[in-house]
Design a protein around this motif. Structure first.
Motif: not given
Length: 526
Positions: A50-53, A367-372, A374-378
């Protein structure tokens, strides 16, 4: 019939260049949306997390943050037609390289991010000049209708492009979306290349601005314009939270449908909702204030993000995206209109560039923060927090309310040009220049005068002064001395041209407090 009714929405289409460019824009913007879908889907297909997306969206928006100020200055200084042709050619070349590498099977997540960044860099450098061209294509009375048509065109492309991309990717692979984007540039380049830009014969009394000076002037203007700062604050905060929808939509789509068609359908529904919202916006503006409409749109968009976190079917997500598109266009269209109406002609491209900087910078960070997250917490957790944050931004209206009307920003160059002796005026870029204005104030109106002068000081700094102060004479009770410093004589000449009709009321208040005409002096540094 209402004689004061606004011109027909379709009247700008009578202008051949505008009509041709609008048609070319539909194709070009559809190609851009196909590119965005292809890049996001390719990133998922390459097995990236998700972080790359989410970083795909960051790479697409970060150039607007990095290049906004130089792009705005270039849009006001260089030939806009040549600038557009150069940037369109650059983007066309990057799109071709992206297609070739994908077809060759050598694409990787990092190469995709770099090329996405390069493609977006061309668009970022073009955007301020592109928006500033519109008044050169249609008459002033048709600008509002032309802007509305551009909005409809963009959202039509948003509705069609992703759907076409989904179908093409399903049938022929993701590289076809990149090839389609490459081809889509031909129409815009052809129309702009054939356009004969009007030659302005009127002469300006002030010399042209330098590149660095134009950038400083833009920052100074925005910094001393409270209404514009309010719009920028509201935009930046709302974009940070709402960017989660765009950053995480590819991942949400893949979780409910394994095919690119589903992702394209969701983006198509978003664009379709935006068209519906744009067509119905005028009736809303006739009934409610700008603040009410924008706040409602933001709250609706936050609710859409919250709804996405709990939905697991493509059909229900599609309906929610329709609502999201309508809410989004309500917010972004009115914010865009406010920015353009709050800036005078001489600085409009640069103010738009600063708006783009805030808009895209907040988007890239979000986008970077919410990707991170999502990667960590879903993904679901990230959407819940982002949705609640988006809704909460509406509360900023309690301390920073959007302006509901705009002042007359047409030029008001009424100051007398002083006589300059030869040796002083030989080098107009020499400075600094000290300007003093002596006032004789009616004693009973001293408090009113001082209050108005402090407000006028902001206008002086906004239009060119880098220092300003007002002093009271210790020997003559009714005498006040205003002083301000300008970088050069040339900048002071530009300062004369930057006053607007909106400043007339303030200057009238000041003059009503005076018993004599002010005495103005200009002193050059030796």
């Amino acid at each position: 019939m209402n004689p004061t009714a606004s011109p027909s929405l379709w009247r700008p289409l009578r202008v051949t260049v505008f009509r041709n460019l609008l048609i070319a824009d539909v194709v070009s913007d559809a190609g851009a949306f196909m590119q965005n879908v292809g890049a996001a889907w390719l990133m998922v297909a390459l097995g990236a997390g998700p972080i790359y997306v989410a970083l795909t969206q960051t790479a697409a928006s970060l150039p607007y943050f990095l290049l906004a100020l130089p792009a705005g200055s270039a849009g006001d200084i260089v030939d806009r037609r040549k600038l557009v042709l150069f940037t369109e050619s650059w983007m066309m070349g990057v799109a071709l390289l992206l297609a070739i590498l994908t077809i060759a099977g050598v694409m990787s997540p990092w190469i995709l991010l770099v090329l996405t960044f390069a493609l977006s860099a061309g668009d970022a450098f073009e955007t301020p000049a592109w928006r500033a061209i519109l008044p050169e294509l249609v008459p002033k009375e048709d600008l509002a209708a032309a802007s509305a048509l551009n909005g409809i065109e963009f959202n039509l492309a948003r509705a069609v492009g992703p759907a076409l991309a989904g179908a093409l990717i399903s049938v022929a692979g993701v590289a076809t979306a990149f090839v389609a984007n490459f081809v889509s540039f031909f129409g815009v380049i052809l129309v702009v290349a054939r356009w004969k830009r009007p030659v302005h014969s009127g002469k300006r009394s002030a010399p042209p601005e330098s590149f660095s000076g134009a950038t400083v002037a833009a920052i100074r203007y925005v910094g001393h314009s409270p209404a514009i700062l309010t719009v920028l604050l509201r935009t930046g905060v709302a974009m940070f939270f709402s960017s989660a929808l765009f950053a995480l939509l590819p991942t949400v789509s893949r979780s409910v449908n394994q095919h690119a068609t589903g992702y394209g359908l969701l983006l198509g529904c978003f664009g379709g909702g935006a068209i519906i919202g744009a067509l119905g916006m005028q009736s809303a503006r006739d009934q409610w204030t700008t603040e009410s409409i924008v706040s409602t749109g933001v709250v609706m968009f936050g609710l859409v993000i919250l709804a996405m976190s709990g939905l697991h079917r493509l059909s229900t997500l599609a309906v929610v995206m329709l609502v999201g598109g309508a809410a989004w266009v309500i917010f972004i269209s009115l914010i865009n209109a406010l920015v353009q109406n709050l800036a005078p002609d001489w600085v409009r491209a640069r103010v738009l560039a600063i708006f783009i900087l805030v808009y895209q910078g907040s988007y890239a960070l979000g986008t970077a923060v919410w990707g991170a997250v999502a990667q960590r917490s879903g993904v679901r957790t990230a959407l819940v927090y982002a949705g609640l944050g988006t809704i909460a931004t509406a509360a900023i209206a309690l301390v920073a309310k959007l302006p509901d009307s705009t002042a007359d920003l047409s030029p008001w160059n009424h100051w007398r040009m002083p006589v300059v002796i030869g040796e002083v005026g030989a080098d107009i870029e020499k400075g600094p220049l000290l300007v003093t204005v002596e006032y004789a104030v009616i004693p009973k109106r001293t408090a009113e005068f001082v209050e108005a002068m402090h407000e006028y000081g902001r206008v002086r700094r906004r239009d060119g002064a880098y220092r300003w102060a007002i002093f009271r004479d210790t020997e003559v009770a009714d005498r006040y001395l205003e002083i301000f410093l300008v970088n050069s004589w040339a900048e002071h000449l530009r300062q004369h041209e930057r006053q607007t009709q909106a400043d007339r009321e303030l200057e009238g208040r000041i003059r009503s407090c005076l018993s004599l005409e002010p005495t103005v002096r200009h002193l050059m540094d030796t």
